[in-house]
Enzyme design. Structure first.
Site, PDB file in Angstrom:
ATOM      1  N   ASP A   1       0.869  -1.175   0.000  1.00  0.00           N
ATOM      2  CA  ASP A   1       0.000   0.000   0.000  1.00  0.00           C
ATOM      3  C   ASP A   1       0.906   1.226   0.000  1.00  0.00           C
ATOM      4  OD1 ASP A   1      -2.140   1.674  -0.059  1.00  0.00           O
ATOM      5  OD2 ASP A   1      -3.207   0.772   1.610  1.00  0.00           O
TER       6      ASP A   1
HETATM    7  C1  BGC Z   1      -5.062   3.204   0.050  1.00  0.00           C
HETATM    8  C2  BGC Z   1      -5.160   2.195  -1.055  1.00  0.00           C
HETATM    9  C3  BGC Z   1      -5.067   2.898  -2.377  1.00  0.00           C
HETATM   10  C4  BGC Z   1      -3.745   3.629  -2.427  1.00  0.00           C
HETATM   11  C5  BGC Z   1      -3.483   4.323  -3.744  1.00  0.00           C
HETATM   12  C6  BGC Z   1      -3.851   4.098  -0.100  1.00  0.00           C
HETATM   13  O1  BGC Z   1      -3.886   5.153   0.790  1.00  0.00           O
HETATM   14  O2  BGC Z   1      -5.037   2.541   1.295  1.00  0.00           O
HETATM   15  O3  BGC Z   1      -6.351   1.475  -0.933  1.00  0.00           O
HETATM   16  O4  BGC Z   1      -5.214   2.006  -3.423  1.00  0.00           O
HETATM   17  O5  BGC Z   1      -3.737   4.600  -1.402  1.00  0.00           O
HETATM   18  O6  BGC Z   1      -4.229   5.441  -3.903  1.00  0.00           O
END
Ligand code: BGC
Length: 768
Positions: free
Chosen positions: A299
């Site tokens: 993530d």
């Molecule tokens: C989130 C993810 C997301 C990623 C990209 C993160 O803060 O937890 O679910 O896909 O950002 O935007």
């Protein structure tokens, strides 16, 4: 073949280093018809890559890009450009639009040594520009075909805009509505969650990943992110292995079985180990036990955050932990691109791990067809015609109607009469065409939703009187900033009360703002924010014929409304077509069929509250007059929810009867169950027939109920139908503490009905 091998050896030993000849060779690898399997192409490519280039494939950068050309915003822009040219980037996220994607792809394809195309990721969560309901709302439809369709519309629009990979579906089970991200998932149940995970993956990826209207999907956030302690965002999860294997993992496994191409880690730690560095989850379960062949992305910065968690001593250590655990691509922490080459050279990380990660990434790029044509998703004509087209609007309207849940309808206040009525439309969210879009909608235009007032206006037979009554917020909301609620200004109440008094019916639109749920939006209270509760009570004083239409991204605590307001419609955040969907339901052009995918509590103090709980040793429910303290309960609130999982009414009524099953079966036999469903009301309608089991005693205590089947059944008024279910070992077994799936002989109860409290019951036993 030998010649080719020699060429590779020469190439990899650096003797033939002209970028031209290497790119020619890359083309040959892709076109070589003798290399029909993607794996062979990937292996060939790997032999001509330097360690630096391999690590580059494992690096993903974020970028916000100008239309006039790519220009990463803020800090590091120059470094990012430079890295793109040097082949130190394998993927970008949040770049969107055919011109912008083409621009960044061009740098890599034309200027880097090998020209390996980027895979372009984006959070296509519930639509791209044309928005479907938020995922939790879609889950309330229980309609797998409509959910799949919604994902395929989202994929087609995103793909038309240059994107080839979405970070969806989020398949995290959660039992905690304080956690803002419940809006992004399918609710609390692993069986429903698994079915929806499959539908969404198939919707995004279609049958052919290389088609120009499909994109790779991501099952996220592996794992247990939805069990953030106390519902506080990014908090740790502490759960036992039985919950992990039976509740958390099944939807991930379902996504894997449906062919999802990527997995994403969570931000959380699980039982003391950040999931980003969790070898048990990523290697032992995902890559070995499930044999997942796609790749794992961290993530956002979650590799680096292992330092902050207190699990890695520095960035290099974090990179080492992550790559060993099985994270193949680093989103935005730069730990791989900055540290991994050295880690390999110093002997801390085996290059075979890097090769494995790169193989996985390249395979998905080949499957997407990016090597055939890196610009295949960059056709501006297609972008113009696909995005927002009529059929997309129709698909999101269809799922929006199906997502609405009727929670209460006393005296058949609904459906509304189409003419001759004076209707007051009141509430801060009634004319809002931004909030209805919900959270997570980076690509869609602000205010592009049809507000509930606009939707209602289409039914012009009635006189509509609109008064907002109060503002919900004091400042224009954004996705990024904290929201500021109006808690003092009630100056609009008077006018709204007058309008309510002068109307036959009031449609009161209240709830949470669209940005009030989603990432980083945990709440401790689940009531109506701001002055809305007070407004509701005042309006009800003025006119008892109130239809409360709720907009929210999570279960709320609605005790007062549920006791007093005669009709309540759960309309979530339904996306672009919200107003039309709500109007069609309120006027009975669509008879509501949605069912709650998550329990609505009576009090925040009951959380976590969920239907598939355990019985405890003292589940007694004493009757008035009994003098009993020592049983599993609260002394200040009932234990039961306000609205249970699976709950939802219709304008018609359904009767269940004649539940049948044979007495006993062998463990490997198919258990056939049938029930008679009759439409006993005045409207044609659709019912979600739900089947729950209870395994009465087992080596590991089983929940009081577990959903194991559901069917959407449409019946004309007066019509009846026999509904059949079949249960196999898959439904009757469970995972023990070690994660082994077992089916035990013994006695089972079956409940079939309209929600998780279904009372129609029968029993059978499984014999060895
Ligand atoms: C989130 C993810 C997301 C990623 C990209 C993160 O803060 O937890 O679910 O896909 O950002 O935007």
């Amino acid at each position: 073949m030998r010649k080719k091998l020699l060429l590779f050896l020469l190439l990899s030993s650096g003797i033939l280093l002209s970028s031209f000849s290497i790119k020619k060779d890359l083309k040959m690898i892709n076109n070589d018809s003798t290399k029909d399997s993607t794996d062979v192409k990937v292996d060939s490519l790997l032999t001509i890559m330097t360690l630096e280039e391999k690590v580059g494939q494992m690096n993903q950068y974020n970028g916000f890009w100008d239309v006039t050309g790519p220009s990463p915003e803020g800090g590091n822009a120059e470094k990012k450009y430079d890295d793109l040219r040097k082949g130190r980037v394998g993927s970008m996220l949040t770049v969107r639009g055919t011109d912008q994607v083409r621009a960044v792809q061009k740098i890599v394809v034309e200027e880097s040594r090998l020209g390996i195309p980027l895979i372009i990721g984006f959070d296509v969560i519930h639509g791209y520009k044309t928005l479907s309901p938020i995922p939790l709302a879609e889950a309330a439809s229980w309609d797998l075909e409509a959910i799949k369709k919604s994902a395929s519309v989202a994929a087609a629009e995103a793909a038309a805009s240059g994107i080839n990979w979405t970070f969806a579906p989020m398949v995290d089970i959660s039992r905690d509505p304080r956690w803002g991200r419940v809006m992004e998932g399918a609710g609390e149940d692993p069986f429903l969650g698994s079915a929806i995970a499959r539908a969404r993956v198939r919707g995004f990826q279609g049958d052919d990943l290389s088609a120009v209207n499909t994109i790779a999907a991501t099952a996220k956030h592996f794992a247990a992110y939805g069990f953030a302690e106390a519902g506080r965002e990014y908090n740790k999860a502490d759960i036992g292995t039985v919950t992990l294997h039976n509740i958390v993992l099944p939807p991930f496994k379902a996504a894997e079985e449906a062919g999802v191409k990527t997995f994403m880690n969570g931000f959380n730690e699980l039982n003391g180990i950040p999931v980003t560095g969790n070898e048990f989850l990523l290697r032992d379960i995902l890559k070995e036990k499930w044999n997942f062949e796609g790749f794992v992305i961290s993530d956002w910065a979650s590799i680096g955050e292992m330092v902050t968690h207190g699990y890695a001593k520095d960035m290099a250590h974090a990179a080492e932990i992550a790559v060993k655990a099985g994270v193949d691509m680093d989103m935005e922490s730069s730990s791989y691109v900055d540290e991994l080459v050295e880690l390999v050279k110093a002997g801390h990380v085996d290059e075979a791990l890097v090769d494995d990660a790169v193989r996985r990434i390249l395979r998905v790029k080949f499957e997407l067809g990016l090597f055939d044509n890196p610009y295949k998703y960059c056709d501006p004509e297609r972008e113009k015609t696909v995005i927002g087209r009529k059929e997309n609007q129709q698909a999101v309207l269809d799922i929006a109607k199906k997502s609405i849940v009727l929670l209460k309808n006393e005296n058949n206040l609904l459906p509304l009469k189409k003419t001759g009525q004076k209707i007051a439309v009141i509430g801060p969210l009634a004319d809002d065409n931004n909030s209805v879009l919900g959270s997570w909608r980076i690509a869609s235009e602000d205010n592009s939703g049809i507000s509930i007032l606009e939707g209602l206006k289409q039914y012009s037979g009635n006189e509509l009187l609109f008064e907002k009554g109060a503002e919900l917020l004091t400042k224009k909301p954004t996705f990024i900033n904290e929201l500021e609620f109006n808690t003092t200004d009630k100056s609009g109440f008077e006018k709204a009360i007058t309008v309510a008094k002068n109307s036959d019916v009031v449609i009161l639109v209240l709830g949470e703002h669209g940005f009030q749920s989603g990432e980083g939006r945990s709440r401790t209270a689940l009531d109506l924010p701001g002055v809305q509760q007070e407004l509701m009570e005042k309006i009800y004083e003025a006119n008892k014929n109130v239809i409360l239409v709720l907009n929210n991204g999570r279960p709320l605590v609605l005790n007062w409304a549920s006791e007093n307001i005669p009709a309540i419609v759960e309309a979530w955040h339904l996306g672009t077509q919200t107003g039309n969907a709500v109007a069609q339901v309120l006027y009975g052009d669509y008879n509501p069929s949605g069912k709650l995918p998550m329990t609505f509590p009576r009090s925040v103090g009951q959380i976590p509250i969920y239907y598939n709980h355990k019985n405890t040793g003292r589940p007694v429910d004493p009757q008035p007059g009994d003098n009993m303290v020592f049983w599993s309960h609260y002394i200040d609130e009932e234990s039961s929810p306000l609205y249970p999982f699976g709950f939802g009414l219709s304008y018609t009524s359904f009767n269940y009867s004649n539940l049948k099953v044979e007495n006993s079966f062998a463990v490997n036999e198919e258990v056939k169950v049938s029930v008679e469903l009759s439409n006993t009301g005045d409207y044609d309608g659709k019912e979600v027939v739900q089947l729950y089991i209870r395994d009465l005693f087992a080596k590991v205590v089983r929940p009081v109920r577990e959903l194991k089947g559901f069917q959407l059944v449409e019946l004309k008024k007066g019509e009846s139908k026999t509904v059949n279910f079949s249960l196999t070992e898959k439904e009757l077994g469970y995972y023990d503490q070690n994660g082994d799936f077992i089916v035990e002989p013994g006695d089972f109860e079956i409940f079939v009905g309209t929600n998780s409290n279904a009372s129609l019951k029968t029993t059978f036993s499984l014999q060895q």
